[in-house]
Motif scaffolding. Structure first.
Motif, PDB file in Angstrom:
ATOM      1  N   VAL A 144       0.975  -1.505   0.119  1.00  0.00           N
ATOM      2  CA  VAL A 144      -0.014  -0.078  -0.046  1.00  0.00           C
ATOM      3  C   VAL A 144       0.700   1.314  -0.153  1.00  0.00           C
ATOM      4  CG1 VAL A 144      -1.690   1.238   1.533  1.00  0.00           C
ATOM      5  CG2 VAL A 144      -2.244  -1.350   1.558  1.00  0.00           C
ATOM      6  N   VAL A 145       1.830   1.105   0.621  1.00  0.00           N
ATOM      7  CA  VAL A 145       2.784   2.469   0.763  1.00  0.00           C
ATOM      8  C   VAL A 145       3.711   2.364  -0.569  1.00  0.00           C
ATOM      9  CG1 VAL A 145       5.235   3.413   1.382  1.00  0.00           C
ATOM     10  CG2 VAL A 145       3.411   2.158   3.343  1.00  0.00           C
ATOM     11  N   GLY A 146       3.771   1.224  -0.680  1.00  0.00           N
ATOM     12  CA  GLY A 146       4.906   1.320  -2.480  1.00  0.00           C
ATOM     13  C   GLY A 146       3.360   1.816  -3.559  1.00  0.00           C
ATOM     14  N   GLU A 147       3.077   1.232  -3.239  1.00  0.00           N
ATOM     15  CA  GLU A 147       1.058   2.375  -4.702  1.00  0.00           C
ATOM     16  C   GLU A 147       0.584   3.337  -4.125  1.00  0.00           C
ATOM     17  OE1 GLU A 147      -0.085  -0.511  -6.635  1.00  0.00           O
ATOM     18  OE2 GLU A 147      -1.293   1.196  -6.925  1.00  0.00           O
ATOM     19  N   LYS A 148       0.616   3.725  -2.883  1.00  0.00           N
ATOM     20  CA  LYS A 148       0.113   4.917  -2.516  1.00  0.00           C
ATOM     21  C   LYS A 148       1.220   6.302  -3.268  1.00  0.00           C
ATOM     22  CE  LYS A 148      -2.611   6.476   0.686  1.00  0.00           C
ATOM     23  NZ  LYS A 148      -3.645   6.816   1.596  1.00  0.00           N
ATOM     24  N   ILE A 149       2.608   5.859  -3.266  1.00  0.00           N
ATOM     25  CA  ILE A 149       3.652   6.845  -3.276  1.00  0.00           C
ATOM     26  C   ILE A 149       4.071   6.588  -4.785  1.00  0.00           C
ATOM     27  CG2 ILE A 149       5.698   7.102  -3.107  1.00  0.00           C
ATOM     28  CD1 ILE A 149       6.075   6.018  -0.514  1.00  0.00           C
ATOM     29  N   THR A 150       3.996   5.115  -5.432  1.00  0.00           N
ATOM     30  CA  THR A 150       3.942   5.694  -6.716  1.00  0.00           C
ATOM     31  C   THR A 150       2.929   5.962  -7.483  1.00  0.00           C
ATOM     32  OG1 THR A 150       5.098   3.284  -6.737  1.00  0.00           O
ATOM     33  CG2 THR A 150       3.674   3.779  -8.968  1.00  0.00           C
ATOM     34  N   ARG A 151       1.898   6.270  -6.608  1.00  0.00           N
ATOM     35  CA  ARG A 151       0.511   6.869  -7.636  1.00  0.00           C
ATOM     36  C   ARG A 151       0.759   8.247  -7.558  1.00  0.00           C
ATOM     37  NH1 ARG A 151      -5.559   3.821  -6.482  1.00  0.00           N
ATOM     38  NH2 ARG A 151      -4.861   2.009  -6.642  1.00  0.00           N
ATOM     39  N   MET A 152       1.161   8.688  -6.001  1.00  0.00           N
ATOM     40  CA  MET A 152       1.231   9.985  -5.983  1.00  0.00           C
ATOM     41  C   MET A 152       2.168  10.824  -6.851  1.00  0.00           C
ATOM     42  SD  MET A 152       3.000  13.096  -4.594  1.00  0.00           S
ATOM     43  CE  MET A 152       4.582  11.988  -3.370  1.00  0.00           C
ATOM     44  N   LEU A 153       3.742  10.204  -7.482  1.00  0.00           N
ATOM     45  CA  LEU A 153       4.243  10.359  -8.140  1.00  0.00           C
ATOM     46  C   LEU A 153       4.150  10.562  -9.670  1.00  0.00           C
ATOM     47  CD1 LEU A 153       7.617   8.793  -6.847  1.00  0.00           C
ATOM     48  CD2 LEU A 153       6.861  11.035  -5.865  1.00  0.00           C
ATOM     49  N   GLU A 154       3.479   9.516  -9.866  1.00  0.00           N
ATOM     50  CA  GLU A 154       2.552   9.230 -11.397  1.00  0.00           C
ATOM     51  C   GLU A 154       1.540  10.601 -11.837  1.00  0.00           C
ATOM     52  OE1 GLU A 154       2.986   4.749 -11.942  1.00  0.00           O
ATOM     53  OE2 GLU A 154       0.888   5.586 -12.126  1.00  0.00           O
ATOM     54  N   ARG A 155       0.794  10.887 -10.319  1.00  0.00           N
ATOM     55  CA  ARG A 155      -0.340  11.815 -10.855  1.00  0.00           C
ATOM     56  C   ARG A 155       0.464  13.200 -10.637  1.00  0.00           C
ATOM     57  NH1 ARG A 155      -5.706  11.477  -7.318  1.00  0.00           N
ATOM     58  NH2 ARG A 155      -5.349   9.154  -7.780  1.00  0.00           N
ATOM     59  N   SER A 156       1.778  13.170 -10.047  1.00  0.00           N
ATOM     60  CA  SER A 156       2.088  14.934  -9.850  1.00  0.00           C
ATOM     61  C   SER A 156       3.028  14.513 -11.710  1.00  0.00           C
ATOM     62  CB  SER A 156       3.502  14.354  -9.755  1.00  0.00           C
ATOM     63  OG  SER A 156       2.794  14.487  -7.770  1.00  0.00           O
ATOM     64  N   GLY A 157       3.059  14.261 -11.978  1.00  0.00           N
ATOM     65  CA  GLY A 157       3.798  14.703 -13.360  1.00  0.00           C
ATOM     66  C   GLY A 157       3.095  14.478 -13.928  1.00  0.00           C
ATOM     67  N   MET A 178       8.992 -11.053  -0.062  1.00  0.00           N
ATOM     68  CA  MET A 178       9.332  -9.782  -1.544  1.00  0.00           C
ATOM     69  C   MET A 178       8.959  -9.002  -2.101  1.00  0.00           C
ATOM     70  SD  MET A 178      12.832 -10.418  -1.610  1.00  0.00           S
ATOM     71  CE  MET A 178      12.834 -10.385  -3.168  1.00  0.00           C
ATOM     72  N   LEU A 179       7.383  -8.848  -2.164  1.00  0.00           N
ATOM     73  CA  LEU A 179       6.346  -8.408  -2.272  1.00  0.00           C
ATOM     74  C   LEU A 179       6.963  -6.584  -1.588  1.00  0.00           C
ATOM     75  CD1 LEU A 179       3.139  -9.596  -2.213  1.00  0.00           C
ATOM     76  CD2 LEU A 179       3.924  -8.658  -4.451  1.00  0.00           C
ATOM     77  N   SER A 180       7.528  -6.864   0.061  1.00  0.00           N
ATOM     78  CA  SER A 180       7.794  -5.849   0.171  1.00  0.00           C
ATOM     79  C   SER A 180       8.771  -4.647  -0.386  1.00  0.00           C
ATOM     80  CB  SER A 180       7.607  -5.595   1.282  1.00  0.00           C
ATOM     81  OG  SER A 180       8.814  -4.752   2.495  1.00  0.00           O
ATOM     82  N   LEU A 181      10.081  -5.678  -0.635  1.00  0.00           N
ATOM     83  CA  LEU A 181      10.925  -5.569  -1.176  1.00  0.00           C
ATOM     84  C   LEU A 181      10.558  -4.897  -2.937  1.00  0.00           C
ATOM     85  CD1 LEU A 181      14.002  -5.427  -0.639  1.00  0.00           C
ATOM     86  CD2 LEU A 181      14.208  -6.791  -2.100  1.00  0.00           C
ATOM     87  N   MET A 182       9.861  -5.191  -3.329  1.00  0.00           N
ATOM     88  CA  MET A 182      10.095  -4.711  -4.742  1.00  0.00           C
ATOM     89  C   MET A 182       9.012  -3.538  -4.471  1.00  0.00           C
ATOM     90  SD  MET A 182      10.863  -6.887  -6.728  1.00  0.00           S
ATOM     91  CE  MET A 182      12.101  -8.274  -6.297  1.00  0.00           C
ATOM     92  N   GLN A 183       8.488  -3.434  -3.608  1.00  0.00           N
ATOM     93  CA  GLN A 183       7.924  -1.865  -3.543  1.00  0.00           C
ATOM     94  C   GLN A 183       8.965  -0.369  -3.354  1.00  0.00           C
ATOM     95  OE1 GLN A 183       5.152  -1.838  -3.657  1.00  0.00           O
ATOM     96  NE2 GLN A 183       5.216  -3.619  -3.308  1.00  0.00           N
ATOM     97  N   MET A 184      10.742  -0.782  -3.968  1.00  0.00           N
ATOM     98  CA  MET A 184      11.813  -0.465  -4.084  1.00  0.00           C
ATOM     99  C   MET A 184      11.566   0.026  -5.016  1.00  0.00           C
ATOM    100  SD  MET A 184      14.486  -1.932  -1.574  1.00  0.00           S
ATOM    101  CE  MET A 184      15.493  -1.362  -1.431  1.00  0.00           C
ATOM    102  N   VAL A 185      11.500  -1.310  -6.554  1.00  0.00           N
ATOM    103  CA  VAL A 185      11.625  -0.817  -7.432  1.00  0.00           C
ATOM    104  C   VAL A 185      10.338   0.396  -7.850  1.00  0.00           C
ATOM    105  CG1 VAL A 185      12.034  -1.794  -9.810  1.00  0.00           C
ATOM    106  CG2 VAL A 185      12.969  -2.933  -8.254  1.00  0.00           C
ATOM    107  N   ARG A 186       9.339   0.127  -7.579  1.00  0.00           N
ATOM    108  CA  ARG A 186       7.818   0.746  -8.313  1.00  0.00           C
ATOM    109  C   ARG A 186       8.540   1.549  -8.221  1.00  0.00           C
ATOM    110  NH1 ARG A 186       3.088  -1.016  -5.163  1.00  0.00           N
ATOM    111  NH2 ARG A 186       2.040  -1.339  -7.283  1.00  0.00           N
ATOM    112  N   THR A 187       8.981   2.433  -6.900  1.00  0.00           N
ATOM    113  CA  THR A 187       8.910   4.302  -6.502  1.00  0.00           C
ATOM    114  C   THR A 187       9.923   4.409  -6.897  1.00  0.00           C
ATOM    115  OG1 THR A 187       9.399   3.141  -4.716  1.00  0.00           O
ATOM    116  CG2 THR A 187       7.522   3.289  -4.030  1.00  0.00           C
ATOM    117  N   SER A 188      10.955   4.252  -7.415  1.00  0.00           N
ATOM    118  CA  SER A 188      12.370   4.464  -7.606  1.00  0.00           C
ATOM    119  C   SER A 188      11.752   4.291  -9.192  1.00  0.00           C
ATOM    120  CB  SER A 188      13.464   3.361  -7.746  1.00  0.00           C
ATOM    121  OG  SER A 188      13.243   3.355  -6.459  1.00  0.00           O
ATOM    122  N   ALA A 189      11.909   3.580  -9.824  1.00  0.00           N
ATOM    123  CA  ALA A 189      10.913   3.986 -11.218  1.00  0.00           C
ATOM    124  C   ALA A 189      10.053   4.844 -11.142  1.00  0.00           C
ATOM    125  CB  ALA A 189      10.218   2.746 -12.152  1.00  0.00           C
ATOM    126  N   ALA A 190       8.955   5.228 -10.296  1.00  0.00           N
ATOM    127  CA  ALA A 190       8.734   7.007 -10.744  1.00  0.00           C
ATOM    128  C   ALA A 190       8.862   8.159 -10.616  1.00  0.00           C
ATOM    129  CB  ALA A 190       6.883   6.628  -9.604  1.00  0.00           C
TER     130      ALA A 190
END
Ligand SMILES: [Zn+2]
Ligand SMILES: [Zn+2]
Lengths: 293, 322, 293, 322
Positions: A144-157, A178-190
């Motif tokens: 959820v943290v990863g999702e919300k941060i990623t969405r915020m960054l996408e929407r800001s863009g 490991m799902l949790s670790l993958m949030q590092m990728v999503r947020t960094s990509a965003a």
């Protein structure tokens, strides 16, 4: 990592290691008094709160809740929440206290998970913001943290809003594996997507910002600001001490330490934070909005 | 670490007994042939039952097995013309991550991987495969080189994690990992990642953001080491075995959650038992996945990589009730 | 800097500091014998030359002339010289020996200035090459050196030839003053232009590669190869010793030192150099030629 | 370094004598007014003759003058809203180079410059304005930030040179300078560089690849320090004065060779004498040059910057005869 609330406190000698929550630590039984977890100074609660939870003796910056942070930073009434109604699952089917703790942390913080996101205005400039709250599962980053941060960054863009993340987290949420670790990728990509759009991205690191959060979007700001004496780093102090079998030097892994070592642009006391962030973000508002890439 | 796992002991005892019986048999004084045949059949069954019912912790031990093939073994077996390149162009060369140019089936590419040591001295030199910031920065430099020249990238994952040391922290371990993860999301090169041993948290992920992430059957990939997890949850590192099953770090669980794309089977007993078979399996898988990725343009790769990781999360629209 | 021929030798204890030219240093009065400037080993001249001027005792790689380097690297008969007929001026109107030294170095080396450039083939792959020659004014970089290297890089870009610079230089040519320093910009800009064209650029650092040459195109290779025990660095050993007032550690500023510190990809002995460079450059030849950016 | 230059001494003596006479005059016992007027006229002439006939070495001394305005003085005088940013995001923050965001006449920009210390303690902290690799890397990071957001860049040059230390070499001083020079040739931002004091070799050039390179009249910019040159040429650092005239490091010579675009005049006696005048001159020049550069697109800036430096060289088609 989650649960490790005291892990990043090892090199603060006066912290009571047996207690695991900052808010608890900062409270005396009486409602009138607050005791500083860093120096032991006892303050009137009102003075403490009026001072934005900064100790009036040692200057230690105690943790804010997401809503307190919002109040500190945003133009009054400017906050619009984004992406409400997202909840953590239990992908590993963990038994035990985890689900109960989610429920109680929701009640305690008024948040659905460890981050609050949305739009604010900062001296009139619209800014996409995500604020992590350490009081919710140690600010640990699950889906959820990863999702919300990623969405915020996408929407800001999409909206060409400058974006700001206020971090406070022990790292990944272990209970999501490991799902949790993958949030590092999503947020960094965003973040990189924002970079490609020439939309400025800012980090405000507060105590603590470590492990998987430090090692992803928290490290990637165009400008990185930190509050004084926040603990920052990848490995926890206790793990390092166990590995090298020696005590850590004083001031290790603080904001000031990382400014000296080249990783923090500015260490800004809470009292100057709003003005400084406004000045900083304002510096980018004009050219970006005039000439998007 | 011992080369014999606890779980293998009954099998090894049985195999030794068979060997003894065969020696006696050779003397010709008694005929033990049928007993031997029986025991051999039993050993075969035991082998199956052992390796098909490995616990998560058994897999952790196999994944860490000191003779399990490492990055340089795969490079030597599957690539030609390897030219190891050194250094991050900033501070140091980190021997815990090796990398360079090589050819895979004739095609130039960049290979990067964690490298644990063989033996104590080498292990010290390679810091037990635990990178310092320089390792990630070297990897980033080599992958950027690949990007600029449109070379495919292969990464091999085998680390207990990023090194938790004072100087590593001073030189920005967290920044090095973050920058590398971010970089990998932007590269126009096809990236195939294979977890060959231990995938330890951010130290693994720092070079593991592949278009395809493959894992060997007995490899593990975990958000935190089982020992670390046990310490945090139960203040008792000896409960690592319990933590291992809790963390969902085995290949089958990772596949079920969509966190890896394919599990490559290993011979009974683990990749170190019949390495030629393993190399053949891996070669086939790398060829197949690379072949598919080469059909995409760099921009398409970046877009589909973004989408791949964008999906990784379990988010509900209602709160779970305990 | 020019004239400083022995400046980079301070931490090689056995070098006779009073002599200022490598070739002289490596020669005994007799034509038959050569003495290693590093270990003092006396060798038959023929053995020394057959061994590409590598000491058969200590393995020290003595300086090659540009033509010897060409012979070592290029497919026989493949060299075509580029940009002949460019000569140094005297922009500062320096009086004294400088102009005479240019004349005598021309005679001594058969070169017009401190670099020889052109096209070679390396196992059939066409490569743009520039070879610096330390025997010409210490390989110092004045306008002609900058011009020829820049032109070589530009032409390699136009022709989509991989480019290789073999460095050997004490740095800027002081006698051209600030014009000399500006060669760092021209050559570096030309490297970046090659990068933009996705044409690979390689550096081969030989003894010595220091100051303004180290701090420009020599540091910018996509892959950087060095010969063993070459001296590399920005500041000269003597200047550093004077500044810090202590002796330098053994092996300081060598190829091996800089490989350990992260700045050199490969240290390759001369005997393997041709094969390795061919293998390396071949690695880039195919994709680049097939799909220019 | 003393705040009184050798060349200024006769003038200062004369000025002191005038002061004495004036005091005597004030007693009213003798009328010295005409003598004083005469001496004042003479002092004015002496001042002119001193400062209009400065040797190269005199200029070196003025350029190094301890109270000559430094980068932070220009930032404070000419910019608003300065936010100093720290660190190279790799290893350290180098106080010998300062940089950050600021506004020039209301427009956001990035400012970077060498900073010598004021006083002994500050000078030690700032390493006498001699950058380590981290300084160049910080500058590169800030200039890249400017590039990505199309902010103009101002750089101020004032350094004896890059620091010649063991650790600076270990951490790749040469690489840091090279990468920064190369980076600056690629930036899409307009870059205005001003040599405000001492332009010491590669350590200066590392942040001095401007679209416009301006120099204050008494600043110097040199391929090597006069002391270093004298040591190399004559094995005698005390011949620095001779080397200074030999090296062509003064503003007039640099202008004649096309290595700087404009010389900004200073008040008689140097920039530290009437700083407000100097700031006004500099402000006007920065405004003018930036205004012109803002008419170009980023691509045009890169192309014309390439062409500008491409021309810097004196190459003949025939060998000179001695
Ligand atoms: Zn306190
Ligand atoms: Zn020798």
């Amino acid at each position: 990592m989650a649960g490790l609330f005291d892990k990043f406190r090892v090199n603060r000698p006066k912290v009571d290691q047996s207690r695991s929550d900052e808010t608890q630590r900062a409270e005396l039984p009486s409602d009138l008094w607050i005791k500083c977890s860093d120096c032991g100074n006892a303050m009137y609660r009102k003075v403490f709160l009026d001072n934005s939870k900064v100790c009036d003796k040692c200057g230690f910056h105690h943790k804010l809740t997401a809503h307190e942070r919002l109040e500190l930073l945003a133009d009054p009434g400017s906050f619009e929440e984004w992406d409400k109604g997202l909840f953590s699952g239990n992908p590993l089917g963990i038994e035990g206290e985890y689900l109960e703790k989610l429920v109680s942390d929701r009640k305690k913080t008024g948040l659905e998970d460890a981050v609050l996101s949305g739009k604010i205005e900062l001296t009139g400039i619209p800014v996409g913001i995500a604020i992590m709250d350490f009081h919710f599962r140690g600010g640990s980053m699950g889906s959820v943290v990863g999702e919300k941060i990623t969405r915020m960054l996408e929407r800001s863009g999409d909206l060409r809003f400058p974006a700001l993340v206020v971090t406070s987290s022990g790292g990944a949420r272990m209970q999501e594996g490991m799902l949790s670790l993958m949030q590092m990728v999503r947020t960094s990509a965003a973040v990189r997507r924002l970079n490609d759009l020439s939309v400025p991205y800012f980090c405000l690191l507060t105590d603590p910002t470590t492990a998987g959060v430090a090692a992803s979007f928290a490290a990637l700001g165009d400008v990185i600001v930190a509050e004084p004496r926040a603990i920052i780093g990848f490995s926890g102090a206790r793990v390092i001490e166990q590995t090298i079998r020696q005590k850590l030097p004083p001031g290790f892994q603080t904001s000031e330490f990382y400014q000296k070592h080249g990783f923090i642009d500015m260490v800004v006391p809470r009292s100057e934070l709003r003005a400084t962030m406004a000045r900083l973000i304002g510096m980018f508002a004009q050219p970006v909005l005039e000439s998007p890439a | 670490m011992s080369m014999i796992l606890e779980v293998e002991k009954p099998l090894l005892e049985l195999e030794n007994k068979i060997k003894e019986l065969k020696e006696v048999n050779l003397t010709g004084r008694v005929d033990l042939s049928s007993e031997i045949r029986l025991l051999e059949r039993k050993a075969e069954q035991l082998k199956k039952s052992i390796y098909e019912n490995l616990s998560a912790w058994d897999r952790v031990l196999i994944a860490r097995h000191s003779v399990r093939p490492g990055t340089l073994d795969y490079i030597q077996a599957l690539f030609t013309d390897f030219l190891e390149l050194h250094g991050d162009r900033l501070y140091a060369d980190d021997p815990a991550i090796v990398g360079g140019l090589a050819r895979f089936e004739g095609r130039s590419c960049v290979v990067v991987g964690h490298q644990k040591g063989k033996g104590t001295k080498d292990n010290l030199a390679r810091n037990f495969g635990m990178p310092n910031p320089e390792g990630f920065r070297k990897a980033g430099r080599l992958m950027s080189l690949a990007h600029r020249f449109r070379l495919p990238i292969f990464t091999f994952i085998d680390t207990p994690g990023a090194y938790p040391g004072i100087e590593a922290e001073e030189r920005g371990q967290y920044e090095a990992i973050a920058s590398n993860i971010a970089l990998m999301t932007e590269l126009g090169s096809p990236i195939v990642t294979l977890v060959i041993g231990e995938g330890g948290s951010g130290g693994a992920l720092g070079i593991a953001v592949g278009d395809r992430v493959l894992i060997l059957e007995n490899s593990v990939y975990s958000v935190i080491s089982p020992e670390g997890c046990a310490t945090i949850l139960w203040r008792d590192a000896s409960k690592a075995e319990q933590a291992a099953s809790w963390l969902g770090l085995t290949s089958d669980k990772l596949l079920r959650l969509g966190l890896v794309d394919e599990v490559l089977s290993e011979p009974l007993g683990g990749a170190h038992r019949e390495t030629e078979n393993v190399f053949a399996t891996v070669r086939g898988a790398l060829r197949r996945h690379l072949g598919e990725l080469l059909l995409s343009t760099p921009a398409e790769l970046v877009t589909s990589r973004y989408a791949k990781y964008r999906r990784m999360g379990v988010v509900l629209e209602q709160a779970l009730t305990p």
